[in-house]
Enzyme design. Structure first.
Site: not given
Length: 294
Positions: A226, A244, A275
């Site tokens: 993928c 995290c 992001c």
């Protein structure tokens, strides 16, 4: 590897890759006792630093990091400064080497082994020290963790050498971690193989793992097929594991945050990128939105 050596030329051809290298050697009509630099093989004035090198800046830089020992045969050691054991003579005075000073470095394919300090891997093959150090320090290409760079380019044996210990130590730990997590994922998917070696090889090829920018641990990012079209253009700071990502989460009492996974904001694929400090994206969405891999 097929090799032909003449006094004025050396030619080497790799039958598998069909790569060929031809080196034409200088044949000087100088006096037998004329000075020839050990690295560039050119006549000239010897460097005040000694070591059978000329005054060329590049040759002097190589000499500074090279071993200063003289071997029993009388030739200078072609190894590195600080090594516990000297490299066997590249003039093949012992008659035991399969490579010698005239052979090309199989990484750079631009200079022969005798043109720069070298190291001999645990598998016995010899490479330019700077070339193999560059390969190891550059690590894998692209966002997905791969470990082909940790193997000898000739025999594919695992890289082992005291000169590389500091950088290899953490990489070997990371590789074992990815192996463990990949095999665990394989068992979770109900797949099995006859031997542990087969299971590890198939798991490492089947699944894609990425290194978290913050904690430096490996985390699962879906199946490798993928991620095949993701390309090599990416922002390392967007590679953040579940532990995290600074989002509210439940922590497993047994494994902590090591195996946390998130789904993409826009689909059900496993998220690879984190992001803006808020949003998880898979590889396909990140490629579409931000152009990574385009």
């Amino acid at each position: 590897m097929c090799r032909v050596k003449l006094y004025w030329m050396t030619a080497a051809v790799d039958a598998q890759t069909r790569r060929a290298v031809i080196e034409f050697k200088n044949t000087y009509s100088t006096q037998p006792d004329a000075f020839i630099c050990r690295f560039c093989n050119e006549p000239g004035e010897p460097s005040p630093e000694g070591g059978s090198v000329c005054k060329n800046e590049e040759c002097n830089a190589k000499f500074k990091v090279s071993c200063k020992q003289t071997l029993e045969c009388g030739h200078p050691c072609s190894g590195n400064s600080g090594e516990k054991t000297c490299l066997p003579c590249l003039k093949n005075c012992t008659g035991t080497l399969k490579q010698d000073a005239d052979d090309m470095c199989v990484i750079c394919f631009t200079e022969s082994l005798g043109c720069a300090p070298c190291l001999q891997l645990s598998c016995g093959h010899i490479l330019h020290s700077q070339c193999i150090s560059t390969v190891v320090n550059n690590r894998w290409i692209g966002p997905r963790i791969t470990f082909s760079f940790l193997h000898c380019p000739i025999c594919k044996g695992l890289l082992m050498h005291e000169f590389l210990d500091d950088v290899l130590r953490d990489l070997h730990i990371l590789m074992e971690d990815v192996k463990k997590k990949s095999v665990m994922r394989l068992k979770y998917d109900g797949l099995s193989f006859d031997t542990d070696e087969e299971a590890i090889e198939n798991a490492m090829n089947k699944y894609a793992y990425y290194q978290c920018y913050k904690c430096k641990k490996a985390y699962f990012g879906g199946e490798a097929q993928c991620q095949a079209d993701a390309g090599d253009d990416f922002d390392p700071e967007d590679l953040v594991c579940g532990g995290c990502s600074n989002l509210s989460q439940e922590v497993c009492p047994k494994h902590g945050t090591d195996y946390l996974e998130y789904k993409c904001r826009y689909c059900c694929s496993v998220a690879v990128y984190f992001c803006f400090g808020t949003t998880h994206f898979c590889t396909l969405v990140t490629t579409t939105l931000f152009g990574y891999g385009v």
